[in-house]
Design a protein around this motif. Structure first.
Motif, PDB file in Angstrom:
ATOM      1  N   PRO A  83       0.832  -1.210   0.000  1.00 52.30           N
ATOM      2  CA  PRO A  83       0.000   0.000   0.000  1.00 52.30           C
ATOM      3  C   PRO A  83       0.864   1.257   0.000  1.00 52.30           C
ATOM      4  CG  PRO A  83      -0.887  -1.604   1.539  1.00 52.30           C
ATOM      5  CD  PRO A  83       0.424  -2.154   1.058  1.00 52.30           C
ATOM      6  N   GLY A  84       0.591   2.127  -0.958  1.00 54.76           N
ATOM      7  CA  GLY A  84       1.371   3.347  -1.084  1.00 54.76           C
ATOM      8  C   GLY A  84       2.704   3.161  -1.777  1.00 54.76           C
ATOM      9  N   GLY A  85       3.064   1.919  -2.100  1.00 58.62           N
ATOM     10  CA  GLY A  85       4.356   1.649  -2.719  1.00 58.62           C
ATOM     11  C   GLY A  85       4.327   1.810  -4.229  1.00 58.62           C
ATOM     12  N   ARG A  86       5.502   1.909  -4.825  1.00 59.94           N
ATOM     13  CA  ARG A  86       5.641   2.057  -6.257  1.00 59.94           C
ATOM     14  C   ARG A  86       6.156   0.752  -6.872  1.00 59.94           C
ATOM     15  NH1 ARG A  86       9.687   5.103  -7.405  1.00 59.94           N
ATOM     16  NH2 ARG A  86       8.968   5.742  -9.495  1.00 59.94           N
ATOM     17  N   VAL A  87       5.636   0.423  -8.044  1.00 60.65           N
ATOM     18  CA  VAL A  87       6.095  -0.764  -8.753  1.00 60.65           C
ATOM     19  C   VAL A  87       7.588  -0.659  -9.059  1.00 60.65           C
ATOM     20  CG1 VAL A  87       5.849  -2.115 -10.874  1.00 60.65           C
ATOM     21  CG2 VAL A  87       3.815  -1.237  -9.706  1.00 60.65           C
ATOM     22  N   GLY A 104      12.080  -5.740 -30.875  1.00 56.17           N
ATOM     23  CA  GLY A 104      11.455  -7.027 -30.621  1.00 56.17           C
ATOM     24  C   GLY A 104      12.351  -7.915 -29.789  1.00 56.17           C
ATOM     25  N   ALA A 105      11.751  -8.744 -28.943  1.00 54.99           N
ATOM     26  CA  ALA A 105      12.515  -9.644 -28.079  1.00 54.99           C
ATOM     27  C   ALA A 105      11.677 -10.867 -27.752  1.00 54.99           C
ATOM     28  CB  ALA A 105      12.923  -8.931 -26.789  1.00 54.99           C
ATOM     29  N   VAL A 106      12.353 -11.968 -27.435  1.00 52.43           N
ATOM     30  CA  VAL A 106      11.677 -13.213 -27.064  1.00 52.43           C
ATOM     31  C   VAL A 106      11.454 -13.237 -25.557  1.00 52.43           C
ATOM     32  CG1 VAL A 106      11.837 -15.728 -26.995  1.00 52.43           C
ATOM     33  CG2 VAL A 106      12.646 -14.485 -29.016  1.00 52.43           C
ATOM     34  N   LEU A 107      10.223 -13.520 -25.145  1.00 55.95           N
ATOM     35  CA  LEU A 107       9.906 -13.764 -23.740  1.00 55.95           C
ATOM     36  C   LEU A 107       9.727 -15.270 -23.574  1.00 55.95           C
ATOM     37  CD1 LEU A 107       7.371 -10.872 -22.947  1.00 55.95           C
ATOM     38  CD2 LEU A 107       9.882 -10.827 -23.016  1.00 55.95           C
ATOM     39  N   GLU A 108      10.546 -15.863 -22.700  1.00 56.68           N
ATOM     40  CA  GLU A 108      10.589 -17.321 -22.571  1.00 56.68           C
ATOM     41  C   GLU A 108       9.496 -17.837 -21.639  1.00 56.68           C
ATOM     42  OE1 GLU A 108      12.494 -19.148 -24.305  1.00 56.68           O
ATOM     43  OE2 GLU A 108      14.162 -17.882 -24.965  1.00 56.68           O
ATOM     44  N   THR A 109       9.111 -19.093 -21.856  1.00 58.42           N
ATOM     45  CA  THR A 109       8.095 -19.721 -21.011  1.00 58.42           C
ATOM     46  C   THR A 109       8.631 -19.892 -19.589  1.00 58.42           C
ATOM     47  OG1 THR A 109       8.836 -21.928 -21.667  1.00 58.42           O
ATOM     48  CG2 THR A 109       7.043 -20.948 -22.936  1.00 58.42           C
ATOM     49  N   GLY A 110       7.725 -19.779 -18.634  1.00 59.65           N
ATOM     50  CA  GLY A 110       8.084 -19.979 -17.241  1.00 59.65           C
ATOM     51  C   GLY A 110       8.804 -18.820 -16.594  1.00 59.65           C
ATOM     52  N   CYS A 111       9.066 -17.754 -17.330  1.00 65.30           N
ATOM     53  CA  CYS A 111       9.735 -16.574 -16.785  1.00 65.30           C
ATOM     54  C   CYS A 111       8.726 -15.448 -16.579  1.00 65.30           C
ATOM     55  CB  CYS A 111      10.849 -16.098 -17.717  1.00 65.30           C
ATOM     56  SG  CYS A 111      12.170 -17.314 -17.966  1.00 65.30           S
ATOM     57  N   VAL A 112       9.024 -14.576 -15.630  1.00 64.37           N
ATOM     58  CA  VAL A 112       8.128 -13.459 -15.314  1.00 64.37           C
ATOM     59  C   VAL A 112       8.782 -12.159 -15.758  1.00 64.37           C
ATOM     60  CG1 VAL A 112       6.853 -12.253 -13.501  1.00 64.37           C
ATOM     61  CG2 VAL A 112       7.228 -14.730 -13.328  1.00 64.37           C
ATOM     62  N   TYR A 113       8.033 -11.366 -16.495  1.00 64.65           N
ATOM     63  CA  TYR A 113       8.522 -10.091 -17.012  1.00 64.65           C
ATOM     64  C   TYR A 113       7.555  -8.982 -16.600  1.00 64.65           C
ATOM     65  CZ  TYR A 113      11.057 -13.294 -20.122  1.00 64.65           C
ATOM     66  OH  TYR A 113      11.841 -14.305 -20.631  1.00 64.65           O
ATOM     67  N   ILE A 114       8.100  -7.820 -16.314  1.00 66.52           N
ATOM     68  CA  ILE A 114       7.298  -6.627 -16.042  1.00 66.52           C
ATOM     69  C   ILE A 114       7.638  -5.587 -17.107  1.00 66.52           C
ATOM     70  CG2 ILE A 114       6.707  -4.821 -14.392  1.00 66.52           C
ATOM     71  CD1 ILE A 114       5.935  -7.571 -13.415  1.00 66.52           C
ATOM     72  N   VAL A 115       6.594  -5.031 -17.733  1.00 60.86           N
ATOM     73  CA  VAL A 115       6.793  -4.059 -18.807  1.00 60.86           C
ATOM     74  C   VAL A 115       5.976  -2.805 -18.504  1.00 60.86           C
ATOM     75  CG1 VAL A 115       6.632  -3.610 -21.286  1.00 60.86           C
ATOM     76  CG2 VAL A 115       7.081  -5.946 -20.461  1.00 60.86           C
ATOM     77  N   PRO A 116       6.616  -1.642 -18.353  1.00 61.40           N
ATOM     78  CA  PRO A 116       5.849  -0.394 -18.255  1.00 61.40           C
ATOM     79  C   PRO A 116       5.036  -0.182 -19.536  1.00 61.40           C
ATOM     80  CG  PRO A 116       8.148  -0.050 -17.613  1.00 61.40           C
ATOM     81  CD  PRO A 116       8.078  -1.406 -18.235  1.00 61.40           C
ATOM     82  N   VAL A 142      -0.723 -17.133 -22.611  1.00 62.21           N
ATOM     83  CA  VAL A 142       0.173 -16.142 -22.035  1.00 62.21           C
ATOM     84  C   VAL A 142      -0.530 -15.524 -20.832  1.00 62.21           C
ATOM     85  CG1 VAL A 142       1.433 -13.989 -22.393  1.00 62.21           C
ATOM     86  CG2 VAL A 142       1.255 -15.664 -24.252  1.00 62.21           C
ATOM     87  N   PHE A 143       0.029 -15.747 -19.669  1.00 62.12           N
ATOM     88  CA  PHE A 143      -0.560 -15.242 -18.428  1.00 62.12           C
ATOM     89  C   PHE A 143      -0.099 -13.806 -18.243  1.00 62.12           C
ATOM     90  CE2 PHE A 143      -0.864 -15.349 -13.638  1.00 62.12           C
ATOM     91  CZ  PHE A 143      -2.248 -15.436 -13.619  1.00 62.12           C
ATOM     92  N   THR A 144      -1.018 -12.849 -18.344  1.00 61.86           N
ATOM     93  CA  THR A 144      -0.646 -11.458 -18.212  1.00 61.86           C
ATOM     94  C   THR A 144      -1.653 -10.715 -17.350  1.00 61.86           C
ATOM     95  OG1 THR A 144      -0.077  -9.427 -19.424  1.00 61.86           O
ATOM     96  CG2 THR A 144      -1.819 -10.794 -20.359  1.00 61.86           C
ATOM     97  N   ARG A 145      -1.137  -9.818 -16.509  1.00 56.28           N
ATOM     98  CA  ARG A 145      -1.983  -9.035 -15.604  1.00 56.28           C
ATOM     99  C   ARG A 145      -1.439  -7.608 -15.537  1.00 56.28           C
ATOM    100  NH1 ARG A 145      -2.040 -13.287 -10.573  1.00 56.28           N
ATOM    101  NH2 ARG A 145       0.215 -13.036 -10.786  1.00 56.28           N
ATOM    102  N   VAL A 146      -2.302  -6.682 -15.166  1.00 53.80           N
ATOM    103  CA  VAL A 146      -1.915  -5.281 -15.071  1.00 53.80           C
ATOM    104  C   VAL A 146      -1.697  -4.920 -13.604  1.00 53.80           C
ATOM    105  CG1 VAL A 146      -2.710  -2.897 -15.419  1.00 53.80           C
ATOM    106  CG2 VAL A 146      -3.017  -4.605 -17.224  1.00 53.80           C
ATOM    107  N   GLY A 163      -1.420   7.583 -11.950  1.00 54.59           N
ATOM    108  CA  GLY A 163      -0.094   6.995 -12.002  1.00 54.59           C
ATOM    109  C   GLY A 163       0.095   6.074 -13.193  1.00 54.59           C
ATOM    110  N   PRO A 164       1.242   5.404 -13.259  1.00 58.53           N
ATOM    111  CA  PRO A 164       1.580   4.531 -14.387  1.00 58.53           C
ATOM    112  C   PRO A 164       0.901   3.166 -14.277  1.00 58.53           C
ATOM    113  CG  PRO A 164       3.366   4.527 -12.810  1.00 58.53           C
ATOM    114  CD  PRO A 164       2.346   5.514 -12.289  1.00 58.53           C
ATOM    115  N   LEU A 165       0.953   2.426 -15.378  1.00 61.48           N
ATOM    116  CA  LEU A 165       0.468   1.051 -15.434  1.00 61.48           C
ATOM    117  C   LEU A 165       1.595   0.156 -15.939  1.00 61.48           C
ATOM    118  CD1 LEU A 165      -3.038   1.587 -17.125  1.00 61.48           C
ATOM    119  CD2 LEU A 165      -2.554   1.317 -14.671  1.00 61.48           C
ATOM    120  N   TYR A 166       1.603  -1.076 -15.463  1.00 64.94           N
ATOM    121  CA  TYR A 166       2.608  -2.058 -15.858  1.00 64.94           C
ATOM    122  C   TYR A 166       1.911  -3.368 -16.223  1.00 64.94           C
ATOM    123  CZ  TYR A 166       5.741   1.101 -13.290  1.00 64.94           C
ATOM    124  OH  TYR A 166       6.421   2.201 -12.835  1.00 64.94           O
TER     125      TYR A 166
END
Length: 387
Positions: A83-87, A104-116, A142-146, A163-166
């Motif tokens: 709460p109140g924290g920044r990503v 362009g870049a490859v995102l591999e399976t089983g890895c977690v990435y955060i993209v602004p 592809v499991f993705t959440r905001v 604020g921003p979204l990721y």
């Protein structure tokens, strides 16, 4: 929608709204889901800030596609800000390395990435938002959440957020190629409680024929069942292959189906045993219709009746399956994964429910009307990336 939400502004929210959005810019909004023209007004008013001009087709009838920014952070694990924290604070601590998406870049399976994301928000105090993977994203497993600063829930953006979204991205089955501007998620904006009651839903079913079932099961939404009878050949779905090539999320009609999917045929018994942690594409028995006055959302199914998931992407825009928009009912494609134990699905088994929500006004353009909509009038269909 946050639990206990009433749609009424508190005094502090009203004061914040008046400070951030002076009277000259504030607009009276009806209760419900905001349509494309209202989303465009939010962009013009700065309530939705965009780092680059709006792309063609980015504004949908009742949602906005979200675009990836220029860099991805490979992180050790999924997280939510305190709460109140920044990503960004979490990224500074958890990032393993940084990947440029400019070429362009490859995102591999089983890895977690955060993209602004290229979009950020300065929501007024009467509007909240919720996000989901796009249909094509869900069908690729592809499991993705905001994620938003200081928000302790995925895919939920509270009223007055500024604020921003990721995007959190974790490919499950296929490695994917993404780039700056790729669209994996979409966001919907809501003013107040918009969902129809069961009584209103029954009236809407009689008037609009929301689902093709002769006797619709309406209780906390309208039930959908799985089709395991199949077509004339017995085809009921597809099971994803492991260790395939990459899928470029921006390429349409490119990849041979047989390189990525095995067809599933079920004939006499009309049942399917789901293997744990395998990914399946199936379809609903019912054809679905979303009239121009409403939007629909697939809600998670009750785990008490089976440890499986049937849908990653939840939004259905006004006009989905609507005859005037080029559809005559569209079946819902199900992205199915069993958890922990094998599970038997039977033909006609309830696998989810649709919630219908009122629009504040009819969208200027419906799903399927000149929007290059890939899934209007669909039956059993893989994502748009496959031939």
């Amino acid at each position: 929608m946050p639990k206990g939400y009433t749609g009424a502004m508190t005094k502090s929210e009203k004061a914040l709204s008046e400070k951030a959005h002076p009277a000259s810019k504030r607009r009276e909004r009806g209760v419900g889901i905001l349509p494309a023209q209202a989303i465009s007004r939010m962009i013009a008013d700065g309530e939705i800030a965009i780092a680059e001009p709006v792309a063609e087709g980015q504004v949908q009838p009742a949602s906005l596609d979200l675009r990836l920014g220029a860099v991805a952070y490979r992180v050790r694990a999924s997280f939510l800000p305190r709460p109140g924290g920044r990503v960004q604070t979490n990224l500074d601590d958890l990032a393993l390395h940084t990947i440029s998406l400019s070429q362009g870049a490859v995102l591999e399976t089983g890895c977690v990435y955060i993209v602004p994301l290229l979009e950020s928000l300065a929501l007024p105090a009467d509007v909240e938002a919720s996000a989901n993977p796009k249909s094509s994203t869900g069908r690729l497993d592809v499991f993705t959440r905001v994620i938003a600063d200081g928000v302790g829930a995925f895919d939920q953006i509270p009223r007055a957020y500024n604020g921003p979204l990721y995007a959190e991205i974790c490919p499950q089955t296929f490695p994917i190629v993404v780039r700056k501007g790729s669209r994996l998620s979409q966001i919907r904006f809501r003013n107040g409680p918009a969902a129809d009651s069961d009584t209103a839903l029954r009236e809407l079913q009689l008037r609009e024929r929301l689902v093709s079932a002769e006797h619709a099961d309406i209780s906390g939404g309208i039930a959908l069942t799985v089709d395991l009878a199949g077509d004339a050949t017995g085809l009921v779905g597809f099971r994803a292959r492991r260790h395939t090539g990459v899928v470029d999320v921006d390429k349409v009609g490119t990849y041979p189906v047989g390189d990525y999917w095995d067809p599933i045929y079920v004939k006499d018994k009309q049942r399917l045993i789901l293997d744990p942690d395998q990914f399946y594409i199936l379809a609903s028995k019912e054809a679905v219709h979303v009239p121009p006055t409403h939007a629909a959302e697939m809600v998670p199914f009750n785990p008490l009746v089976g440890e499986f998931r049937v849908h990653y992407a939840g939004f259905m825009d006004p006009g989905f399956g609507h005859a005037a928009a080029g559809g005559n009912g569209s079946r819902v494609v199900l992205e199915v994964r069993s958890h922990k134990v094998p599970f038997i699905l039977e033909d006609g088994q309830i696998i989810g429910r649709l919630i219908y929500e009122r629009m504040t006004e009819t969208p200027e353009t419906l799903y399927g009307q000149g929007l290059k909509s890939n899934y209007q009038g669909q039956g059993l269909k893989l994502s748009k990336h496959f031939k």
